[in-house]
Design a protein around this motif. Structure first.
Motif, short mmCIF file in Angstrom:
data_model
loop_
_atom_site.label_atom_id
_atom_site.label_comp_id
_atom_site.label_asym_id
_atom_site.label_seq_id
_atom_site.Cartn_x
_atom_site.Cartn_y
_atom_site.Cartn_z
N THR A 60 7.60 40.91 -1.05
CA THR A 60 8.30 39.63 -0.99
C THR A 60 8.05 38.86 -2.27
O THR A 60 7.13 39.17 -3.03
N MET A 61 8.86 37.84 -2.50
CA MET A 61 8.69 37.05 -3.72
C MET A 61 7.30 36.40 -3.80
O MET A 61 6.72 36.29 -4.86
N LYS A 62 6.78 35.99 -2.66
CA LYS A 62 5.48 35.32 -2.64
C LYS A 62 4.32 36.31 -2.84
O LYS A 62 3.31 35.97 -3.43
N ARG A 64 4.55 39.68 -4.12
CA ARG A 64 4.69 40.84 -5.00
C ARG A 64 3.60 40.84 -6.06
O ARG A 64 3.16 39.80 -6.54
#
Length: 196
Positions: A60-62, A64
């Motif tokens: 996920t963006m949070k 990675r």
């Protein structure tokens, strides 16, 4: 309230995290490797220091470029932290530290795991309840209510009968084969010769 005194020479921003069975790994390549390949590679590297219970690597963006590695005991986690901090992994030096909190895998082993209550409690408003309990549009419903949690069966004919199915008695029976001359089966096949 007790205040924590920092060792002489350390800046005030540096707060040490107490040793934990879970390691927090950062500076991982996020775009080069698939999630399952990353988890497998991390498991192979970290399992050389002891039994790994879980590897959590999300894309996920949070999350990675980060992962959590869970060991059975603190000694193995400490040994892995000391030897793998700064280790070059897929072209980048890993930064390994203790995680701030206990992982769910360890909490389950300890018997202290509690299911999060925020996701389990879903409140249904009166408006939503009236929509769910509304009659089916298009007429009166003679269908009995469905069991709790299942949608009701729409009203309509019980079965759709195919037009070419014939009578109910003929459905499901095997039709006999049409008898043809069996002279075709007595004809000898031509032999192919590879000698030509």
């Amino acid at each position: 309230m007790a205040t924590r005194t920092l060792p002489h020479g350390l800046p005030a921003k540096v707060v040490s995290v107490p040793p934990n069975q879970t390691l927090y790994v950062t500076n991982l390549p996020s775009s080069k490797v698939q999630k399952e390949d990353l988890r497998t590679a991390l498991y192979m590297i970290f399992s050389t220091h002891g039994p790994v219970l879980d590897v959590v690597a999300l894309k996920t963006m949070k999350m990675r470029g980060q992962a959590h590695i869970v060991y059975r005991d603190i000694q193995t986690a400490t040994q892995a932290l000391r030897s793998l901090d700064g280790y070059e992994f897929l072209g980048r030096p890993m930064k390994v530290s203790y995680a701030k909190s206990k992982s769910n895998a360890i909490a389950k082993l300890d018997g202290t795991f509690k299911i999060p209550t925020s996701a389990a409690q879903v409140e249904v408003s009166d408006l939503q309840q009236s929509i769910f309990n509304a009659p089916v549009p298009g007429g009166t419903s003679t269908v009995p209510p469905a069991p709790h949690g299942l949608p009701a069966k729409p009203p309509g004919p019980a079965d759709h009968v195919m037009k070419d199915a014939g009578t109910p008695e003929s459905r499901g029976t095997k039709r006999p084969r049409d008898e043809e001359e069996e002279s075709d089966s007595d004809v000898a096949m031509e032999e192919d010769s590879d000698d030509e």
